[in-house]
Design a protein around this motif. Structure first.
Motif, PDB file in Angstrom:
ATOM      1  N   ILE B 332      87.802   7.569  -4.765  1.00 40.55           N
ATOM      2  CA  ILE B 332      88.770   8.205  -5.678  1.00 40.55           C
ATOM      3  C   ILE B 332      88.441   9.699  -5.817  1.00 40.55           C
ATOM      4  O   ILE B 332      89.317  10.569  -5.762  1.00 40.55           O
ATOM      5  N   ASP B 333      87.119   9.978  -5.975  1.00 39.90           N
ATOM      6  CA  ASP B 333      86.683  11.373  -6.082  1.00 39.90           C
ATOM      7  C   ASP B 333      87.106  12.157  -4.846  1.00 39.90           C
ATOM      8  O   ASP B 333      87.579  13.291  -4.935  1.00 39.90           O
ATOM      9  N   MET B 334      86.911  11.559  -3.682  1.00 39.69           N
ATOM     10  CA  MET B 334      87.296  12.209  -2.434  1.00 39.69           C
ATOM     11  C   MET B 334      88.764  12.586  -2.451  1.00 39.69           C
ATOM     12  O   MET B 334      89.151  13.682  -2.063  1.00 39.69           O
ATOM     13  N   LEU B 335      89.589  11.677  -2.906  1.00 39.77           N
ATOM     14  CA  LEU B 335      91.029  11.917  -2.931  1.00 39.77           C
ATOM     15  C   LEU B 335      91.361  13.054  -3.904  1.00 39.77           C
ATOM     16  O   LEU B 335      92.236  13.881  -3.665  1.00 39.77           O
ATOM     17  N   LYS B 336      90.592  13.040  -5.050  1.00 40.56           N
ATOM     18  CA  LYS B 336      90.864  14.061  -6.068  1.00 40.56           C
ATOM     19  C   LYS B 336      90.617  15.462  -5.520  1.00 40.56           C
ATOM     20  O   LYS B 336      91.404  16.379  -5.771  1.00 40.56           O
ATOM     21  N   THR B 337      89.557  15.657  -4.783  1.00 38.33           N
ATOM     22  CA  THR B 337      89.223  16.989  -4.272  1.00 38.33           C
ATOM     23  C   THR B 337      90.233  17.413  -3.221  1.00 38.33           C
ATOM     24  O   THR B 337      90.511  18.602  -3.035  1.00 38.33           O
ATOM     25  N   LYS B 338      90.829  16.526  -2.512  1.00 42.40           N
ATOM     26  CA  LYS B 338      91.896  16.770  -1.538  1.00 42.40           C
ATOM     27  C   LYS B 338      91.519  17.805  -0.506  1.00 42.40           C
ATOM     28  O   LYS B 338      92.274  18.706  -0.162  1.00 42.40           O
ATOM     29  N   THR B 339      90.321  17.803  -0.033  1.00 41.13           N
ATOM     30  CA  THR B 339      89.943  18.685   1.068  1.00 41.13           C
ATOM     31  C   THR B 339      90.040  17.895   2.349  1.00 41.13           C
ATOM     32  O   THR B 339      90.004  16.675   2.345  1.00 41.13           O
ATOM     33  N   GLY B 340      90.144  18.590   3.445  1.00 42.81           N
ATOM     34  CA  GLY B 340      90.180  17.914   4.757  1.00 42.81           C
ATOM     35  C   GLY B 340      91.600  17.693   5.236  1.00 42.81           C
ATOM     36  O   GLY B 340      92.581  18.072   4.595  1.00 42.81           O
ATOM     37  N   LYS B 341      91.608  17.089   6.429  1.00 46.03           N
ATOM     38  CA  LYS B 341      92.895  16.882   7.088  1.00 46.03           C
ATOM     39  C   LYS B 341      93.657  15.724   6.442  1.00 46.03           C
ATOM     40  O   LYS B 341      93.082  14.871   5.776  1.00 46.03           O
ATOM     41  N   VAL B 342      94.949  15.733   6.740  1.00 43.62           N
ATOM     42  CA  VAL B 342      95.799  14.669   6.179  1.00 43.62           C
ATOM     43  C   VAL B 342      95.400  13.308   6.753  1.00 43.62           C
ATOM     44  O   VAL B 342      95.327  12.296   6.080  1.00 43.62           O
ATOM     45  N   SER B 343      95.085  13.375   8.039  1.00 38.80           N
ATOM     46  CA  SER B 343      94.721  12.097   8.690  1.00 38.80           C
ATOM     47  C   SER B 343      93.476  11.516   8.041  1.00 38.80           C
ATOM     48  O   SER B 343      93.361  10.300   7.861  1.00 38.80           O
ATOM     49  N   ASP B 344      92.523  12.423   7.675  1.00 43.08           N
ATOM     50  CA  ASP B 344      91.312  11.940   7.010  1.00 43.08           C
ATOM     51  C   ASP B 344      91.662  11.312   5.662  1.00 43.08           C
ATOM     52  O   ASP B 344      91.132  10.263   5.292  1.00 43.08           O
ATOM     53  N   LEU B 345      92.585  11.971   4.965  1.00 39.15           N
ATOM     54  CA  LEU B 345      92.989  11.453   3.648  1.00 39.15           C
ATOM     55  C   LEU B 345      93.615  10.063   3.784  1.00 39.15           C
ATOM     56  O   LEU B 345      93.345   9.142   3.008  1.00 39.15           O
ATOM     57  N   LEU B 346      94.437   9.973   4.795  1.00 36.10           N
ATOM     58  CA  LEU B 346      95.070   8.663   5.030  1.00 36.10           C
ATOM     59  C   LEU B 346      94.019   7.576   5.271  1.00 36.10           C
ATOM     60  O   LEU B 346      94.090   6.464   4.780  1.00 36.10           O
ATOM     61  N   GLN B 347      92.976   8.008   6.018  1.00 31.78           N
ATOM     62  CA  GLN B 347      91.864   7.086   6.323  1.00 31.78           C
ATOM     63  C   GLN B 347      91.183   6.631   5.042  1.00 31.78           C
ATOM     64  O   GLN B 347      90.907   5.445   4.843  1.00 31.78           O
ATOM     65  N   VAL B 348      90.958   7.624   4.167  1.00 32.06           N
ATOM     66  CA  VAL B 348      90.288   7.327   2.893  1.00 32.06           C
ATOM     67  C   VAL B 348      91.158   6.393   2.053  1.00 32.06           C
ATOM     68  O   VAL B 348      90.660   5.414   1.479  1.00 32.06           O
ATOM     69  N   GLU B 349      92.458   6.705   2.025  1.00 28.37           N
ATOM     70  CA  GLU B 349      93.394   5.872   1.258  1.00 28.37           C
ATOM     71  C   GLU B 349      93.322   4.410   1.720  1.00 28.37           C
ATOM     72  O   GLU B 349      93.240   3.470   0.932  1.00 28.37           O
ATOM     73  N   LYS B 350      93.322   4.239   3.034  1.00 28.89           N
ATOM     74  CA  LYS B 350      93.286   2.911   3.644  1.00 28.89           C
ATOM     75  C   LYS B 350      92.004   2.178   3.234  1.00 28.89           C
ATOM     76  O   LYS B 350      92.010   1.014   2.859  1.00 28.89           O
ATOM     77  N   GLU B 351      90.879   2.934   3.300  1.00 23.16           N
ATOM     78  CA  GLU B 351      89.565   2.372   2.961  1.00 23.16           C
ATOM     79  C   GLU B 351      89.554   1.948   1.497  1.00 23.16           C
ATOM     80  O   GLU B 351      89.064   0.872   1.151  1.00 23.16           O
ATOM     81  N   LEU B 352      90.143   2.780   0.671  1.00 23.29           N
ATOM     82  CA  LEU B 352      90.192   2.501  -0.761  1.00 23.29           C
ATOM     83  C   LEU B 352      90.942   1.192  -1.004  1.00 23.29           C
ATOM     84  O   LEU B 352      90.516   0.348  -1.805  1.00 23.29           O
ATOM     85  N   GLY B 353      92.051   1.051  -0.284  1.00 27.59           N
ATOM     86  CA  GLY B 353      92.833  -0.202  -0.442  1.00 27.59           C
ATOM     87  C   GLY B 353      91.984  -1.405  -0.086  1.00 27.59           C
ATOM     88  O   GLY B 353      91.988  -2.420  -0.782  1.00 27.59           O
ATOM     89  N   ARG B 354      91.223  -1.327   0.977  1.00 28.24           N
ATOM     90  CA  ARG B 354      90.413  -2.458   1.405  1.00 28.24           C
ATOM     91  C   ARG B 354      89.352  -2.794   0.361  1.00 28.24           C
ATOM     92  O   ARG B 354      89.146  -3.951   0.002  1.00 28.24           O
ATOM     93  N   VAL B 355      88.707  -1.680  -0.156  1.00 29.84           N
ATOM     94  CA  VAL B 355      87.650  -1.895  -1.155  1.00 29.84           C
ATOM     95  C   VAL B 355      88.235  -2.524  -2.409  1.00 29.84           C
ATOM     96  O   VAL B 355      87.664  -3.454  -2.970  1.00 29.84           O
ATOM     97  N   ARG B 356      89.396  -2.039  -2.826  1.00 37.05           N
ATOM     98  CA  ARG B 356      90.008  -2.610  -4.041  1.00 37.05           C
ATOM     99  C   ARG B 356      90.335  -4.083  -3.850  1.00 37.05           C
ATOM    100  O   ARG B 356      90.167  -4.896  -4.751  1.00 37.05           O
TER     101      ARG B 356
END
Lengths: 185, 670
Positions: B332-356
């Motif tokens: 969640i923190d990673m998403l909040k800072t919103k640094t990096g590429k969009v593709s990376d963000l998408l990756q993080v989002e996906k990972e977050l869904g799995r963890v949840r």
């Protein structure tokens, strides 16, 4: 060989016909006596032996298979019985008998020895020297005047052997009694 | 050997006349030549004479044979001899001897076999026993182990039932190393039986221990529960009187102990009894108390208690959940800072869904475990008493009917014509044998409501000889008795046998004689009389004997009801004689007496005319001579008798006269 009627009697006796057996006693007990006497040289004992033999024959008659052999078998039983009696006889030692035989001539005077009594005694002691088969053969011949063939059959001797037996028996007696014979003539 | 050497033999044989003519000639020729032999010949001759003289005296005396016979008879008494003779004859038979030997050999073999057979059996037994002991010894080790095990279990389950223990112990024994030992099946069975026995003993001990533990435990249990996650559940099987009452009571108990009823289910059996199950959730610390209460509700059939320790899995999941939460926070923190590429963000989002997703799964698992641990599950199977009571009874009726009919075929067809949807003919058979005897058999199934009417109708078709009804009550859907089960009538099975009347045995048999002059005519009249009385002539014979006597034998059959009338009418035919009546009373049989057949055998006869058929002159002459000869013989006999009577008197009279004459003569002379 044997006539059918006789044969039938033997067969009936073997099968337990008492009358037939008594018939055989009538016709054969004399020959049995002659045989027993030949062995025992004593009338009473011989008679007893014949009686025993007859009883024994009746009891074991079923052992005879061939009726023709029945008379020979009877004689055999009588002979065995007589030998048994002879063996069981209270032993008068041989020496005693000889002593008596030897003593007689000295006791009686020579002219007394000529009497028939002395001759009789000598004859008996001479007979006693013979084998008992020879004696039985002699008795059958002189008691019953049987022919050689019948005697051979009864005593179970092979054909023609009886001649020799009787010849030797007579010769032996003759030698024993030669002095008496000489004095008789 | 020359004759000279063998001279003794020749001399003896010569004296005994046993030489052949040839031998005799030879001997005599030799004797002429040889002086020695001549001398011997002389001696032998006299020897022979001596022997003949002496031995003749020793010969058996003439009564010898008689003595022998007498002694033989004395010593062998005459016996009946039948048996002994037979035995002697048997002993002489070769075949009998062979048989006897064979029998003896066979007997010996049998004895040998028996001896060896018996010798072998105990040896085998001994070996087996040894193995058994061995098995016992082997088994002792696992027993020790399992004893420890079971006592541990006993302390764990506060108020455990012995049954449960036995079950678990049996399971542990099945996998014990002793079981697959190299022995026969039998040994295994024995071993398991031993184990079972041992297990029951152990179970008793365990239940005693458990009772002790139950008193000690209650204070301890909450502490254990506090830091351990235990799932407890129990299965109880009860037999009860009334399902609904018990469900109510269980509800009350459950709420008392802080629990609730999760599910109830019930179904109704065909006989109206209820069977069902109630699942109760209850606080674990109250479980034992609750079970005690439930036991009072009915008869306890079965109870199992189980405990599952999920402590490790629970805390593992809990730790993983905590980690996942930390991971989630970081993503969640990673998403909040919103640094990096969009593709990376998408990756993080996906990972977050799995963890949840994982977190939810684990939370659900923990929640489920919590609920399981929070409440113990008690499954109560309930069954009302007399589950096996039959729901209904079926009355099966089976009837046997035997009929006699004059015309079997007609009756057979009549019965067949009765067929209808409610009357079914299952089997019909008509037999006619070569002597013309006819019989029929039918089997009919009749609907219950029609059965009585149909049976009654069949009964009228012939004479009933025999009727049997057999009723059977068959319980349906259970066994035993029931007071409120319905009773239903099943189809009636009717078996009919039809036989010809002729074959029926007469109920009464009468024999009589009628004397009359006109036999032929009267027997014809008898026939018409019989027919008038509804009877039948079964057989008739007519004969005439040499004396001119006539006989007619008539045998007939009438129904019993017409019997007296027929007897009455017989008097019109002639003189009735020799009446004999034989009646067969069948005790206990219900028989249609009026229609039962009565047999009569009647002999109609005439007195013969005395005139002989031999009436010629010669015959007459012969008879006359015979009669006169008889008369002469009779008179001769009588004369003999008379002489026997008179003779003594005549003799006495003559003697008296003679004596009197003598006396008179004597007087005259004097």
């Amino acid at each position: 060989m044997m006539d059918a009627n006789e044969r039938e009697i033997y067969r009936a006796a073997i099968h337990g016909d008492r009358d037939a057996f008594e018939m055989i006693i009538r016709t054969h007990s004399r020959t049995l006596f002659a045989i027993a006497y030949g062995i025992l040289q004593n009338r009473e004992e011989a008679e007893d032996a014949v009686q025993d033999a007859l009883v024994k024959a009746w009891k074991s008659r079923w052992r005879v298979r061939n009726p023709e052999k029945f008379p020979a078998w009877l004689c055999m039983i009588a002979r065995h019985r007589a030998r048994d009696v002879f063996r069981k006889r209270p032993r008068v030692s041989q020496t005693d008998l000889e002593g008596v035989a030897a003593a007689t001539p000295t006791i009686y005077a020579p002219d007394v020895a000529n009497t028939s009594a002395s001759l009789d005694r000598q004859l008996h002691s001479a007979l006693a020297e013979l084998p008992d088969l020879h004696r039985s053969a002699l008795m059958l011949r002189y008691f019953e005047e049987m022919d050689y063939a019948s005697i051979e059959k009864l005593l179970g001797i092979s054909n023609g052997a009886l001649r020799g037996i009787l010849g030797r028996a007579l010769a032996s007696l003759r030698k024993q009694l030669r002095p008496a014979l000489a004095s008789l003539e | 050997m020359t004759l000279h050497d063998d001279i003794d033999t020749y001399l003896a044989a010569d004296l005994h006349n046993e030489l052949s003519a040839d031998e005799q000639n030879k001997l005599h020729a030799h004797l002429v030549e040889c002086a020695t032999c001549r001398k011997l010949h002389q001696e032998t001759k006299s020897m022979n004479n001596i022997l003949e003289e002496n031995l003749a005296a020793e010969k058996a005396d003439p009564t010898f044979e008689q003595r022998m016979l007498a002694s033989f008879r004395n010593r062998i008494p005459q016996r009946s001899g039948g048996l002994t003779k037979l035995i002697f004859d048997l002993m002489r038979l070769r075949s009998a001897q062979v048989t006897a030997v064979a029998a003896v050999l066979l007997g010996l073999v049998q004895v040998g076999r028996m001896v060896t057979g018996e010798g072998a059996a105990p040896a085998r037994k001994l070996g087996y026993r040894d193995e058994h002991h061995f098995a016992d010894r082997q088994l002792n080790a696992p027993f020790q182990r399992s004893a420890d095990h079971s006592s541990a279990q006993a302390s764990q389950l506060a108020a455990g039932r012995a049954d449960a223990l036995i079950a678990s112990e049996e399971n542990s024994f099945a996998s014990a190393p002793a079981a697959p030992m190299t022995q026969g099946e039998k040994d295994k069975i024995i071993a398991t039986e031993d184990r079972r026995e041992f297990a029951t003993k152990m179970a008793k001990a365990a239940s005693a221990e458990a009772a002790l533990a139950a008193q000690a435990k209650p204070a301890e249990t909450p502490a254990v529960v506090a830091n351990r996650k235990l799932i407890r559940n129990a299965n109880v099987e009860l037999e009860i009187a009334s399902f609904d009452d018990v469900v109510q009571k269980i509800t009350a108990f459950a709420s008392e102990d802080g629990g609730f009823i999760a599910t109830t289910s019930s179904n109704k059996q065909a006989n109206g009894k209820l069977r069902g199950a109630v699942v109760v959730k209850i606080l674990p610390e109250n479980l034992d108390r609750f079970l005690q209460k439930i036991r009072g509700l009915g008869e306890l059939k079965n109870q199992t208690l189980g405990t599952e320790d999920i402590t490790k899995a629970y805390f593992d999941t809990d730790a993983r959940l905590k980690n996942a939460r930390v991971m989630e926070q970081r993503l969640i923190d990673m998403l909040k800072t919103k640094t990096g590429k969009v593709s990376d963000l998408l990756q993080v989002e996906k990972e977050l869904g799995r963890v949840r997703e994982d977190i939810e799964k684990m939370q659900g698992e923990l929640k489920f475990w919590d609920s399981q641990v929070q409440f113990a599950t008690v499954t109560i199977s309930l069954a009302e008493k007399d589950m096996e009571e039959p729901a209904a009874f079926l009355l099966k009726e089976r009837a046997q009917l035997a009929l006699y009919a004059p015309d079997v075929e007609k009756v057979y067809n009549d019965i067949k014509a009765l067929a209808s949807p409610k009357t079914q003919i299952t089997n019909a058979q008509l037999d006619r044998d070569n002597t013309g005897r006819v019989s029929a058999r039918l089997s009919i199934l009749i609907a219950p409501e029609e059965s009585d009417a149909q049976i009654a109708r069949v009964k009228t078709m012939g004479r009933v000889d025999n009727f049997q009804v057999q009723t059977e009550r068959v319980a349906q859907g259970g066994t035993g008795m029931s007071q409120n089960a319905r009773t239903k009538r099943d189809k009636v099975e009717l078996n009919i046998t039809i036989s010809r009347e002729e074959q029926e045995q007469a109920f009464q048999q009468t024999s009589l004689r009628i004397r009359t002059s006109a036999v032929d005519q009267k027997s014809k009249e008898l026939r018409t009389l019989t027919e008038k009385q509804n009877g039948r002539v079964r057989s008739s014979t007519f004969s005439r004997d040499p004396d001119g006597r006539e006989f007619a034998n008539v045998s007939l059959r009438v129904p019993m009801k017409n019997y007296p009338a027929l007897m009455e009418s017989l008097n019109a035919l002639g003189k009735v004689e020799n009446v004999s009546v034989q009646r067969q009373d069948r005790t206990g049989a219900q028989i249609d007496e009026a229609n039962a057949p009565a047999d009569l055998s009647i002999q109609v006869y005439s007195q013969g005319n005395i005139v002989s058929h031999q009436s010629g002159l010669l015959a007459t002459l012969r008879r006359t001579i015979a009669q006169s000869a008889g008369a002469i013989m009779w008179s001769l006999r009588m004369i003999g008798v008379a002489i026997a009577f008179l003779a003594p008197w005549v003799i006495a009279l003559v003697a008296l006269i003679l004596i009197a004459k003598r006396v008179a003569q004597a007087r005259r002379q004097r």
